[in-house]
Design a protein around this motif. Structure first.
Motif, PDB file in Angstrom:
ATOM      1  N   GLU A   1     -18.737 -12.327 -23.407  1.00  0.00           N
ATOM      2  CA  GLU A   1     -20.030 -12.698 -22.816  1.00  0.00           C
ATOM      3  C   GLU A   1     -20.424 -14.111 -23.207  1.00  0.00           C
ATOM      4  O   GLU A   1     -20.931 -14.878 -22.387  1.00  0.00           O
ATOM      5  CB  GLU A   1     -21.107 -11.699 -23.238  1.00  0.00           C
ATOM      6  CG  GLU A   1     -20.947 -10.327 -22.600  1.00  0.00           C
ATOM      7  CD  GLU A   1     -22.023  -9.350 -23.034  1.00  0.00           C
ATOM      8  OE1 GLU A   1     -22.856  -9.720 -23.882  1.00  0.00           O
ATOM      9  OE2 GLU A   1     -22.030  -8.210 -22.523  1.00  0.00           O
TER      10      GLU A   1
ATOM     11  N   LYS B   1     -24.480  -7.636 -19.027  1.00  0.00           N
ATOM     12  CA  LYS B   1     -24.099  -8.998 -18.661  1.00  0.00           C
ATOM     13  C   LYS B   1     -22.707  -9.096 -18.046  1.00  0.00           C
ATOM     14  O   LYS B   1     -22.341 -10.115 -17.477  1.00  0.00           O
ATOM     15  CB  LYS B   1     -24.169  -9.910 -19.891  1.00  0.00           C
ATOM     16  CG  LYS B   1     -25.575 -10.084 -20.446  1.00  0.00           C
ATOM     17  CD  LYS B   1     -25.561 -10.983 -21.677  1.00  0.00           C
ATOM     18  CE  LYS B   1     -26.956 -11.164 -22.253  1.00  0.00           C
ATOM     19  NZ  LYS B   1     -26.933 -12.020 -23.482  1.00  0.00           N
ATOM     20  N   MET B   2     -21.916  -8.038 -18.193  1.00  0.00           N
ATOM     21  CA  MET B   2     -20.574  -8.065 -17.624  1.00  0.00           C
ATOM     22  C   MET B   2     -20.118  -6.642 -17.324  1.00  0.00           C
ATOM     23  O   MET B   2     -20.778  -5.662 -17.716  1.00  0.00           O
ATOM     24  CB  MET B   2     -19.582  -8.734 -18.572  1.00  0.00           C
ATOM     25  CG  MET B   2     -19.277  -7.935 -19.815  1.00  0.00           C
ATOM     26  SD  MET B   2     -17.995  -8.698 -20.828  1.00  0.00           S
ATOM     27  CE  MET B   2     -17.827  -7.455 -22.125  1.00  0.00           C
ATOM     28  N   SER B   3     -18.993  -6.540 -16.615  1.00  0.00           N
ATOM     29  CA  SER B   3     -18.411  -5.248 -16.293  1.00  0.00           C
ATOM     30  C   SER B   3     -17.086  -5.088 -17.027  1.00  0.00           C
ATOM     31  O   SER B   3     -16.350  -6.057 -17.202  1.00  0.00           O
ATOM     32  CB  SER B   3     -18.173  -5.113 -14.786  1.00  0.00           C
ATOM     33  OG  SER B   3     -19.384  -5.141 -14.065  1.00  0.00           O
TER      34      SER B   3
ATOM     35  N   GLY C   1     -18.900 -16.693 -21.126  1.00  0.00           N
ATOM     36  CA  GLY C   1     -19.399 -16.770 -19.754  1.00  0.00           C
ATOM     37  C   GLY C   1     -18.584 -16.027 -18.714  1.00  0.00           C
ATOM     38  O   GLY C   1     -18.720 -16.294 -17.509  1.00  0.00           O
ATOM     39  N   TYR C   2     -17.770 -15.063 -19.152  1.00  0.00           N
ATOM     40  CA  TYR C   2     -16.984 -14.288 -18.185  1.00  0.00           C
ATOM     41  C   TYR C   2     -17.785 -13.061 -17.760  1.00  0.00           C
ATOM     42  O   TYR C   2     -18.488 -12.463 -18.561  1.00  0.00           O
ATOM     43  CB  TYR C   2     -15.643 -13.875 -18.798  1.00  0.00           C
ATOM     44  CG  TYR C   2     -14.739 -15.069 -18.977  1.00  0.00           C
ATOM     45  CD1 TYR C   2     -13.920 -15.497 -17.947  1.00  0.00           C
ATOM     46  CD2 TYR C   2     -14.737 -15.794 -20.163  1.00  0.00           C
ATOM     47  CE1 TYR C   2     -13.113 -16.622 -18.094  1.00  0.00           C
ATOM     48  CE2 TYR C   2     -13.943 -16.919 -20.328  1.00  0.00           C
ATOM     49  CZ  TYR C   2     -13.138 -17.324 -19.281  1.00  0.00           C
ATOM     50  OH  TYR C   2     -12.351 -18.440 -19.428  1.00  0.00           O
ATOM     51  N   ASN C   3     -17.680 -12.711 -16.489  1.00  0.00           N
ATOM     52  CA  ASN C   3     -18.488 -11.594 -15.987  1.00  0.00           C
ATOM     53  C   ASN C   3     -17.735 -10.274 -15.964  1.00  0.00           C
ATOM     54  O   ASN C   3     -18.319  -9.222 -15.701  1.00  0.00           O
ATOM     55  CB  ASN C   3     -19.041 -11.898 -14.591  1.00  0.00           C
ATOM     56  CG  ASN C   3     -17.961 -11.919 -13.523  1.00  0.00           C
ATOM     57  OD1 ASN C   3     -16.964 -12.631 -13.660  1.00  0.00           O
ATOM     58  ND2 ASN C   3     -18.142 -11.151 -12.458  1.00  0.00           N
ATOM     59  N   LYS C   4     -16.417 -10.314 -16.237  1.00  0.00           N
ATOM     60  CA  LYS C   4     -15.647  -9.076 -16.300  1.00  0.00           C
ATOM     61  C   LYS C   4     -14.623  -9.148 -17.425  1.00  0.00           C
ATOM     62  O   LYS C   4     -14.050 -10.205 -17.688  1.00  0.00           O
ATOM     63  CB  LYS C   4     -14.938  -8.798 -14.972  1.00  0.00           C
ATOM     64  CG  LYS C   4     -15.893  -8.348 -13.862  1.00  0.00           C
ATOM     65  CD  LYS C   4     -15.192  -8.068 -12.555  1.00  0.00           C
ATOM     66  CE  LYS C   4     -16.219  -7.620 -11.515  1.00  0.00           C
ATOM     67  NZ  LYS C   4     -15.601  -7.457 -10.173  1.00  0.00           N
TER      68      LYS C   4
ATOM     69  N   ASP D   1     -15.250 -14.051  -9.299  1.00  0.00           N
ATOM     70  CA  ASP D   1     -15.176 -13.410 -10.614  1.00  0.00           C
ATOM     71  C   ASP D   1     -14.530 -14.332 -11.647  1.00  0.00           C
ATOM     72  O   ASP D   1     -13.594 -15.067 -11.354  1.00  0.00           O
ATOM     73  CB  ASP D   1     -14.345 -12.121 -10.548  1.00  0.00           C
ATOM     74  CG  ASP D   1     -15.164 -10.905 -10.140  1.00  0.00           C
ATOM     75  OD1 ASP D   1     -16.407 -10.980 -10.191  1.00  0.00           O
ATOM     76  OD2 ASP D   1     -14.550  -9.881  -9.774  1.00  0.00           O
ATOM     77  N   ARG D   2     -15.066 -14.262 -12.866  1.00  0.00           N
ATOM     78  CA  ARG D   2     -14.441 -14.906 -14.022  1.00  0.00           C
ATOM     79  C   ARG D   2     -14.027 -13.770 -14.948  1.00  0.00           C
ATOM     80  O   ARG D   2     -14.862 -13.134 -15.581  1.00  0.00           O
ATOM     81  CB  ARG D   2     -15.394 -15.871 -14.713  1.00  0.00           C
ATOM     82  CG  ARG D   2     -15.906 -16.987 -13.806  1.00  0.00           C
ATOM     83  CD  ARG D   2     -16.719 -18.019 -14.599  1.00  0.00           C
ATOM     84  NE  ARG D   2     -15.842 -18.804 -15.471  1.00  0.00           N
ATOM     85  CZ  ARG D   2     -16.036 -18.987 -16.776  1.00  0.00           C
ATOM     86  NH1 ARG D   2     -17.071 -18.418 -17.383  1.00  0.00           N
ATOM     87  NH2 ARG D   2     -15.201 -19.726 -17.490  1.00  0.00           N
TER      88      ARG D   2
ATOM     89  N   SER E   1     -20.544  -1.049 -16.446  1.00  0.00           N
ATOM     90  CA  SER E   1     -21.282  -2.179 -17.010  1.00  0.00           C
ATOM     91  C   SER E   1     -21.292  -2.087 -18.532  1.00  0.00           C
ATOM     92  O   SER E   1     -21.342  -0.991 -19.099  1.00  0.00           O
ATOM     93  CB  SER E   1     -22.732  -2.184 -16.508  1.00  0.00           C
ATOM     94  OG  SER E   1     -22.786  -2.456 -15.121  1.00  0.00           O
TER      95      SER E   1
END
Length: 264
Positions: free
Chosen positions: A133, A176-178, A136-139, A37-38, A171
């Motif tokens: 987003e 694209k992220m949570s 580039g972070y997913n959370k 995770d990022r 989401s």
């Protein structure tokens, strides 16, 4: 030890049961952090987000957790004095935070000078989500706590005519992220106690509208719950638990995705 070290020490000791253990439990119960995770932590400058930063810094010491974390804040138009206090807090607490500017307040007040709160909140979420987003972070971790969940449940029932609340993991609209809420089990009174004990001068929201007019519905619910707690000290826990114990067989109508069931 400096202030930042003392704050972490208090999390490990004084507030281990009431804050740290509940933070860890939420992460495990709702699978909020996964390998690779990022995670960006949204930092408003208030007591909740500052605590969340320190909890993530402590968690990062656990080498078995394979994740990346950064701290990011949006300046919607704070006064210079508020920004200076915010930066001072970040420095004292040893929180490396990227602050980016956005003219949210200016736009919200221009579009709706008599009632900018709804537009402001919507824009703040949108700008922050887009920024995270883009990086580039997913959370995105937010500092909503136990009391926020309870109050949001009641606001939706009383004013929106629906049964829904903040959930620990959801989401984003783009997918694209949570959005994650690791403080979902932590009670506001314990965050207040932690903040006061560590002499942290957290920011208010900084909104230029006089405080008495901001989010009046949430204040009404806070006052109502405080009154009920005088005779039922467990009312908040009952409301929180109710959102995990919904029996669909005894609900007159519900929505799953875009499909309505049992409309009346």
């Amino acid at each position: 030890m400096n202030k930042a070290e003392l704050v972490l020490e208090s999390i490990r000791t004084t507030y281990r049961k009431k804050i740290w253990n509940k933070f860890i439990k939420a992460i495990k119960d709702f699978n909020l952090i996964e390998d690779g995770d990022r995670i960006a932590v949204g930092v408003s400058g208030g007591k909740d987000s500052l605590l969340l930063c320190k909890l993530f810094q402590e968690l990062k010491k656990d080498k078995s957790k394979n994740f990346e974390v950064t701290f990011i804040s949006m300046n919607p138009g704070f006064e210079a004095i508020d920004i200076e206090q915010f930066k001072k807090n970040l420095e004292e607490l040893d929180i490396p935070c990227e602050i980016f500017d956005a003219n949210v307040w200016e736009v919200a007040f221009r579009e709706d000078p008599d009632g900018p709160c709804f537009l402001c909140a919507k824009m703040r979420r949108g700008v922050l989500y887009n920024k995270v987003e883009e990086l580039g972070y997913n959370k995105l971790a937010l500092g909503h706590h136990f009391d926020d969940v309870v109050e949001t449940t009641m606001i939706n029932m009383f004013y929106a005519g629906t049964v829904k609340t903040m959930i620990p993991k959801v989401s984003s609209t783009s997918g694209k992220m949570s959005i994650i809420r690791p403080l979902v089990y932590v009670k506001e009174k314990d965050i207040v106690a932690y903040t006061q004990r560590n002499e942290i001068k957290a920011m208010s929201c900084g909104c230029p509208i006089e405080s008495g007019k901001v989010d009046s519905k949430r204040k009404e619910i806070k006052n109502l719950l405080a009154e009920i707690e005088k005779t039922n000290p467990n009312v908040k826990q009952s409301i929180f638990n109710s959102m995990k114990n919904i029996n669909i067989d005894y609900v007159m109508g519900y929505t799953r995705g875009n499909k309505n069931k049992g409309d009346m």
